[in-house]
Design a protein around this motif. Structure first.
Motif, PDB file in Angstrom:
ATOM      1  N   ALA A  74     -74.404   9.216   1.783  1.00  0.00           N
ATOM      2  CA  ALA A  74     -74.315   9.293   0.245  1.00  0.00           C
ATOM      3  C   ALA A  74     -73.545   8.180  -0.428  1.00  0.00           C
ATOM      4  O   ALA A  74     -74.011   7.873  -1.550  1.00  0.00           O
ATOM      5  N   LEU A 110     -76.988   8.539  -7.823  1.00  0.00           N
ATOM      6  CA  LEU A 110     -76.284   9.631  -7.620  1.00  0.00           C
ATOM      7  C   LEU A 110     -75.391   9.915  -8.959  1.00  0.00           C
ATOM      8  O   LEU A 110     -75.278  10.918  -9.109  1.00  0.00           O
ATOM      9  N   ARG A 153     -75.626  13.111 -10.955  1.00  0.00           N
ATOM     10  CA  ARG A 153     -76.149  14.341 -10.185  1.00  0.00           C
ATOM     11  C   ARG A 153     -75.253  15.033  -9.214  1.00  0.00           C
ATOM     12  O   ARG A 153     -74.039  14.417  -8.903  1.00  0.00           O
ATOM     13  N   ALA A 193     -73.690  16.278  -5.523  1.00  0.00           N
ATOM     14  CA  ALA A 193     -74.165  15.441  -4.101  1.00  0.00           C
ATOM     15  C   ALA A 193     -73.094  15.969  -3.480  1.00  0.00           C
ATOM     16  O   ALA A 193     -71.947  16.592  -3.627  1.00  0.00           O
ATOM     17  N   ASP A 209     -81.114  18.025  -4.890  1.00  0.00           N
ATOM     18  CA  ASP A 209     -81.172  17.815  -6.644  1.00  0.00           C
ATOM     19  C   ASP A 209     -82.285  17.042  -6.837  1.00  0.00           C
ATOM     20  O   ASP A 209     -82.566  16.032  -7.645  1.00  0.00           O
ATOM     21  N   THR A 212     -78.526  15.105  -0.520  1.00  0.00           N
ATOM     22  CA  THR A 212     -77.420  14.807   0.264  1.00  0.00           C
ATOM     23  C   THR A 212     -77.114  15.785   1.136  1.00  0.00           C
ATOM     24  O   THR A 212     -77.084  16.820   1.023  1.00  0.00           O
TER      25      THR A 212
END
Length: 313
Positions: free
Chosen positions: A107, A116, A119, A121, A149, A154
């Motif tokens: 990630a 990301l 978003r 995560a 997502d 993730t």
């Protein structure tokens, strides 16, 4: 056939790299409703074979843009800035429509690429605070197994990476394929992403080891009503102990777990049989076709008929 590119970077860790190769790189077309599996390749900075996967087709990072799914394994050095060419390749792949799946601390690599931002995560719980501090535009969820997502996914640490990969197989090939693969790997068929990463089970010397047997019994009797009291009695627990154990060990309250199992059974019957919706509703304990349609659509986002059309073997 979905093409999968595994982006092996300089600090890729063996465990998550091996999980991705095992799930997507081994031909299991016999499990697929369409008779195919994944077209798998490893991508490295210079296109040279990865040291752990010397016999797998290897390309450079530039080839990530050609994949349907890009998997980024965990990173061992979180202070090392990811290579600029890798970050650029991930952005190109994302803009080309590929799904990006980051396993564990992978990630951090995906976050460095800006994918990301805005978003939800997750990552390994030990590093979730660092991820949130370093990338404040990311909505870090430290207490879940994985986050889907949409185009960017993730996972939390270690075995949660396997959960995410099985979730992707479920999305691509259906419940039967994912469950069949899980049986071959001798792992749970499905753990929902919202399950907590780590919960210390309460110490209670009166609790027996009968919970697993009770849950297995319940799976075999989904066609009939099952009360919480009945499930607790079979586990030799009080209803309160049952609820506590199930939240800690399977990530769901008893009723929610039963509902989840009924939906999974309905998915399998829709994929594998010609049974009517009314018959499936009865066999998975939903009672009526209307009840099945309502709960199935709420959980999966599609009707049973649409699901059967998409995933019929």
């Amino acid at each position: 056939m979905h093409s999968v590119a595994l982006a092996v970077h300089e600090s890729s860790m063996l465990y998550e790299t091996a999980i991705a190769a095992e799930i997507f790189g081994v031909d299991r077309s016999d499990l697929s409703r369409t008779g195919d599996w994944y077209r798998f390749a490893v991508c490295t900075a210079d296109g040279a074979p990865a040291r752990w996967l010397p016999d797998v087709p290897t390309r450079s990072f530039a080839a990530l843009a050609d994949a349907d799914l890009v998997v980024v394994p965990s990173a061992s050095d979180l202070d090392q800035e990811p290579r600029a060419d890798l970050l650029a390749a991930l952005r190109r792949a994302h803009h080309a429509g590929a799904r990006i799946a980051a396993l564990c601390t992978g990630a951090f690599v995906v976050a460095a690429a800006g994918l990301l931002d805005g978003r939800a995560a997750t990552t390994h719980w030990m590093h979730a605070d660092v991820l949130a501090t370093r990338y404040p535009r990311v909505d870090v969820r430290p207490d879940v197994l994985y986050v889907d997502d949409g185009p960017v996914l993730t996972s939390a640490g270690k075995t949660a990476a396997l959960d995410l990969c099985l979730h992707l197989v479920h999305r691509d090939h259906g419940a039967s394929a994912a469950n069949g693969l899980a049986r071959r790997l001798v792992v749970p068929a499905h753990r929902p992403g919202g399950q907590a990463q780590f919960i210390d089970p309460p110490h209670d010397p009166q609790v027996t080891d009968g919970l697993g047997a009770a849950l297995e019994w319940a799976r075999g009797h989904l066609d009939r009503p099952i009360t919480i009291r009945e499930l607790a009695d079979r586990a030799a627990l009080s209803t309160r102990q049952l609820a506590r154990r199930m939240r800690a060990e399977v990530g769901a309250a008893p009723l929610a777990w039963l509902q989840q199992q009924r939906i999974v059974r309905a998915q399998e019957l829709l994929e594998r049989t010609d049974a009517s919706i009314e018959q499936i509703a009865s066999r998975c304990g939903m009672g009526t076709a209307g009840t099945l349609r309502r709960h199935f659509s709420r959980v999966t986002g599609v009707s049973p008929t649409t699901y059967r059309t998409a995933f019929r073997n």
